[in-house]
Design a protein around this motif. Sequence first.
Motif, short mmCIF file in Angstrom:
data_model
loop_
_atom_site.label_atom_id
_atom_site.label_comp_id
_atom_site.label_asym_id
_atom_site.label_seq_id
_atom_site.Cartn_x
_atom_site.Cartn_y
_atom_site.Cartn_z
N LEU B 86 0.88 -1.18 0.00
CA LEU B 86 -0.06 0.06 -0.06
C LEU B 86 0.89 1.30 -0.20
N ASP B 110 7.29 -0.93 11.62
CA ASP B 110 6.16 -1.14 12.71
C ASP B 110 5.12 -0.35 12.40
N VAL B 111 5.66 1.01 12.19
CA VAL B 111 4.20 2.01 11.77
C VAL B 111 3.60 1.59 10.42
N LEU B 112 4.36 1.32 9.69
CA LEU B 112 3.53 0.97 8.39
C LEU B 112 2.60 0.07 8.52
N GLU B 114 0.96 -0.86 11.23
CA GLU B 114 -0.25 -0.32 11.99
C GLU B 114 -1.06 0.40 11.13
N ALA B 115 -0.55 1.16 10.20
CA ALA B 115 -1.34 2.03 9.33
C ALA B 115 -2.08 1.04 8.35
N LEU B 118 -4.79 -0.60 9.76
CA LEU B 118 -6.12 0.58 9.88
C LEU B 118 -6.76 0.50 8.54
N VAL B 119 -6.04 0.70 7.44
CA VAL B 119 -6.72 0.79 6.02
C VAL B 119 -7.62 -0.31 5.81
N ARG B 122 -10.69 -0.18 8.06
CA ARG B 122 -11.60 0.47 7.35
C ARG B 122 -12.22 0.07 6.03
N PHE B 123 -11.47 -0.25 4.96
CA PHE B 123 -11.99 -0.71 3.78
C PHE B 123 -13.24 -1.81 3.91
N VAL B 126 -16.62 -0.64 4.85
CA VAL B 126 -17.30 0.05 3.84
C VAL B 126 -18.08 -0.80 3.00
#
Lengths: 138, 138
Positions: B86, B110-112, B114-115, B118-119, B122-123, B126
């Motif tokens: 992504l 680590d950060v990516l 987690e992000a 999240l994506v 959320r996807f 919807v």
Amino acid sequence: MRKDSRLSRMLHVLVHLHQLQQAVTSDQLALMLHTNPVVVRRTMSLLREQGYVSAVKGHGGGWTLAKPLHEITLLDIHRSLSESSLFTIGLTDEHNNCPIEKAVNLAIDDVLQEAEALVLQRFGEVTLDKLATGYTPR
Amino acid sequence: MRKDSRLSRMLHVLVHLHQLQQAVTSDQLALMLHTNPVVVRRTMSLLREQGYVSAVKGHGGGWTLAKPLHEITLLDIHRSLSESSLFTIGLTDEHNNCPIEKAVNLAIDDVLQEAEALVLQRFGEVTLDKLATGYTPR
DNA sequence: ATTTTATGTAACTTATGATGTTTCTTAAGG
DNA sequence: CCTTAAGAAACATCATAAGTTACATAAAAT
């Protein structure tokens, strides 16, 4: 899609600069990164413009840290390197009047913006001195 | 880096297929997306393999929805289109033995991760019927 | 002063993957 | 058998980080 590895590379360099405590030339950094000195200069110059490193020409010259690691965050370096998007996903803009396209793009962008905000916040929480002493994930 | 706009395009197409309630040809979709029919087939075929659309050849043929919109999420389509990352940020793997490189990559990854989680979450929340009736951001 | 060492920079090439295009094949309806 | 449509292979285009070549500029060593 080719990945942008500049953040990873520059963080690597900055921590090494801290540990070496002396000027390091672009040639030396290029060897370290398995690339060539022009790529190093091109990328490091973005950090220089933001005041994170200094460059000195001539004998004994090279690159040094201009700030201590604990005053630099991942976010600082990330921002120095790129204004472009964090995501490989792009939105279309083919029909300005189509409500469906608008709804689709709004839904995707909503999620991506939330994720980007999270990344920037997390990057802002990590100072580079944490990387020098062995980073442990959250 | 060129953005991957397939998710945006395919969501757009799927909602239109729902509203039209009839088979739509690749040529028609290509006109709609300002591209050409081969690109449409190439991308739509990924959704067909996952059972979200059907294709019928010959007279009166074309593409139709194979599932109602409320049974399809953004995540379903995202996953059908891409296994690739992504993010435009990549990690280096130049020195397997360097603890600094490891710490750097761990911190970024680590950060990516987690992000990305999240994506995907959320996807997954919807469904496409929400896009047909005018999406409102969170 | 000249040489050497280093950064600064412009111009060009390469690599990668989505996108775009051409051409042909296959299948289905009339 | 003709037309319409998807399926698919082969190739070209585009954008951008990365890589490369070449040269200019500056500073220290001799």
